[in-house]
Write a protein that holds these residues in place. Structure first.
Motif: not given
Length: 94
Positions: A40-53
């Motif tokens: 979580l940065m001041r003006n943006h975010y990054h996610l590393l997610i795994e979608t199982h569906r």
């Protein structure tokens, strides 16, 4: 990943970051995601997610719109918080 509208802040303080993480948790549970990491940065975010569906689109819509509603309600604002659609990169594992 997603960025604030006009590169503006999407978190004002730790309460906003907690709200975002709570919303991410709700999203992951309902969409069936595994969240491997986030930044979580001041003006943006990054996610590393795994979608199982196949729930990426629905989940990201829920995450961004719900957090925006909560952020706007808390700060007595209206309108867009994020700069358009999120950006997704597909990572294929071994």
């Amino acid at each position: 990943m997603n960025r604030g509208n006009r590169l503006e802040r999407i978190y004002e303080d730790d309460k906003d970051r907690e709200t975002f993480l709570k919303t991410l948790g709700e999203t992951a549970q309902s969409a069936g995601w595994s969240v491997h990491s986030y930044v979580l940065m001041r003006n943006h975010y990054h996610l590393l997610i795994e979608t199982h569906r196949p729930t990426l689109v629905r989940g990201m819509q829920f995450l961004n719109s719900t957090y925006t509603l909560r952020y706007n309600r808390r700060h007595k604002l209206r309108g867009h918080l994020f700069q358009g659609r999120y950006k997704a990169l597909r990572i294929i594992g071994p």
